[in-house]
Design a protein around this motif. Structure first.
Motif, PDB file in Angstrom:
ATOM      1  N   ILE A 156     -14.281 -13.015   4.007  1.00 24.29           N
ATOM      2  CA  ILE A 156     -12.822 -13.155   4.018  1.00 24.29           C
ATOM      3  C   ILE A 156     -12.154 -11.851   4.450  1.00 24.29           C
ATOM      4  CG2 ILE A 156     -10.785 -13.471   2.551  1.00 24.29           C
ATOM      5  CD1 ILE A 156     -12.382 -15.523   0.951  1.00 24.29           C
ATOM      6  N   LEU A 157     -12.629 -10.732   3.940  1.00 28.65           N
ATOM      7  CA  LEU A 157     -12.030  -9.446   4.280  1.00 28.65           C
ATOM      8  C   LEU A 157     -12.270  -9.094   5.743  1.00 28.65           C
ATOM      9  CD1 LEU A 157     -12.842  -7.376   1.059  1.00 28.65           C
ATOM     10  CD2 LEU A 157     -10.717  -8.549   1.668  1.00 28.65           C
ATOM     11  N   LYS A 158     -13.448  -9.414   6.265  1.00 32.40           N
ATOM     12  CA  LYS A 158     -13.737  -9.141   7.676  1.00 32.40           C
ATOM     13  C   LYS A 158     -12.884 -10.008   8.597  1.00 32.40           C
ATOM     14  CE  LYS A 158     -18.553  -7.651   7.081  1.00 32.40           C
ATOM     15  NZ  LYS A 158     -19.982  -8.029   7.302  1.00 32.40           N
ATOM     16  N   ALA A 159     -12.542 -11.201   8.129  1.00 35.99           N
ATOM     17  CA  ALA A 159     -11.784 -12.139   8.962  1.00 35.99           C
ATOM     18  C   ALA A 159     -10.317 -11.779   9.068  1.00 35.99           C
ATOM     19  CB  ALA A 159     -11.930 -13.561   8.412  1.00 35.99           C
ATOM     20  N   GLY A 164      -2.904  -8.033   9.251  1.00 39.42           N
ATOM     21  CA  GLY A 164      -2.867  -8.541   7.884  1.00 39.42           C
ATOM     22  C   GLY A 164      -2.982 -10.039   7.725  1.00 39.42           C
ATOM     23  N   GLY A 165      -3.108 -10.792   8.808  1.00 40.71           N
ATOM     24  CA  GLY A 165      -3.191 -12.251   8.708  1.00 40.71           C
ATOM     25  C   GLY A 165      -4.609 -12.772   8.791  1.00 40.71           C
ATOM     26  N   TRP A 166      -4.741 -14.076   8.577  1.00 41.77           N
ATOM     27  CA  TRP A 166      -6.043 -14.731   8.710  1.00 41.77           C
ATOM     28  C   TRP A 166      -5.944 -15.888   9.695  1.00 41.77           C
ATOM     29  CZ3 TRP A 166      -5.038 -12.278   4.104  1.00 41.77           C
ATOM     30  CH2 TRP A 166      -6.086 -11.516   3.549  1.00 41.77           C
ATOM     31  N   PRO A 167      -6.958 -16.050  10.551  1.00 37.89           N
ATOM     32  CA  PRO A 167      -6.990 -17.176  11.482  1.00 37.89           C
ATOM     33  C   PRO A 167      -7.544 -18.419  10.793  1.00 37.89           C
ATOM     34  CG  PRO A 167      -8.933 -15.844  11.794  1.00 37.89           C
ATOM     35  CD  PRO A 167      -8.128 -15.169  10.706  1.00 37.89           C
TER      36      PRO A 167
END
Length: 378
Positions: A156-159, A164-167
């Protein structure tokens, strides 16, 4: 020629600096918020606000599992992809150990399984195994679960993208020139980013089921800094319409913050359902600086202004319903006009004008913001 090259390099540096100044979230915007303070103040002390996070903590498809046994957790862990994420959205495969051959994801690229955050994937699995860890005593099983949990959090942290967002999917699934590259954008659709943020927040605050030593593998200070970055990302993405802050899009470019379309019937828009998740989180964020308060107040006012009373969505039709309230799913970016789209991608302003399959097969309206308005009542 040499001098000309130096001038070009200098101009490039200035340009990059300007872009960074305008678009990069400032990690120190919440510099005074420590892990201890976060733990004491998250979630909100107001129960009507704290309950807003409930949906973002749901186990989605995994809620259908009828046991929290160690074996069930081991079954789930066997389906974990090498990079630490998960990729399934159905519960049936998890009732047995992975056989080493079946696809472990609904997303595959070049013969490899791709992990994702779609429909609660990865986050739901980590919540489930943490709950099992909390209630079993077998040290061998707990060690396996703890290792899996650590891999999942690292994934999760690598993504998380640089702003600061997540795909929806990580690593990137489609190239930039593919029409379906929306999976690379920061994704609020179906709660993707917000489920990640609530999970990480619960871990930092040791909110159940993360009130055990399973979180020893997590650097809370680092995670909190990621959350601060995420909050800034959300604040920068809030749509301004006619000079006023409103709500959020379902997905947006992580660098320019421009709202983006997804599937043919999901055009770029102000999106009510997904924005409820963002607003719920911001209302529970411990450090309310001026920008956070302005964001919350503006979004709440937008929902108040655009609520429609005594109507509901029923089997693809908008019908009268006493004491009900609804908001349409999508509103135009530059106005508060709702719209609807079929698989042909053509924007229409009456739900009855799109094909029956899409009209009945998608959530075009709902009472999503009703708990928000209840929580903000004096």
């Amino acid at each position: 020629m040499y001098i000309f090259k130096l001038v070009l390099i200098a101009m490039s540096i200035i340009l990059v600096s300007c872009v960074n100044d305008n678009n990069q979230p400032k990690a120190d915007d919440f510099s005074t918020l420590s892990v201890k303070q976060f733990t004491q103040q998250y979630p909100s002390q107001n129960p009507n606000v704290a309950i807003l996070l409930k949906k973002l903590r749901s186990l989605t498809a995994l809620s259908k599992l009828d046991t929290y046994s160690a074996q069930q957790a081991l079954n789930i862990i066997s389906w974990q992809i090498e990079n630490g994420g998960f990729g399934l959205h159905e519960v049936e495969p998890y009732k047995k150990l992975w056989d080493g051959y079946q696809s472990r994801s609904e997303w595959r690229k070049d013969g490899e399984d791709i992990a994702n955050f779609d429909d609660g994937a990865t986050v739901s699995e980590l919540r489930f195994i943490a709950e099992v860890y909390r209630n079993i005593g077998n040290r061998k099983h707990k060690l396996v679960i703890k290792k899996s949990f650590q891999k999942g959090i690292e994934f999760i942290l690598k993504a998380q993208n640089m702003n600061g967002g997540w795909p929806q999917v990580w690593p990137a699934y489609y190239p930039e020139d593919n029409p379906r590259n929306y999976t690379n954008y920061t994704t609020l659709n179906d709660g993707a980013m917000m489920r990640n943020m609530v999970l990480l927040s619960d871990i930092v605050a040791k909110h159940p089921p993360f009130d055990t030593d399973i979180v020893e593998v997590v650097n809370s200070k680092d995670v909190l800094s990621r959350l601060k970055l995420g909050v800034n990302h959300l604040l920068n993405a809030q749509i301004t319409s006619q000079g006023l802050l409103t709500i959020w899009p379902a997905q947006f470019d992580p660098l320019t913050y421009q709202p983006k379309a997804a599937r043919s019937f999901e055009l770029a828009a102000k999106t009510t359902r997904e924005s409820v998740g963002v607003l719920s989180y911001l209302m529970n964020w411990p450090e309310k600086n001026t920008k956070v308060n302005e964001s919350i107040e503006s979004a709440v006012q937008w929902y108040k202004k655009n609520q429609i009373k005594n109507l509901k969505l029923l089997n693809g039709d908008i019908v009268s319903a006493q004491n009900k309230v609804l908001w349409f799913r999508f509103y135009e970016l530059d106005s508060d006009k709702p719209f609807f789209t079929g698989r042909d991608g053509v924007k229409r302003y009456q739900l009855s004008k799109i094909e029956e399959e899409r009209r009945k097969g998608y959530g075009w309206a709902g009472n999503w913001a009703k708990p928000i308005l209840r929580a903000t009542q004096p």
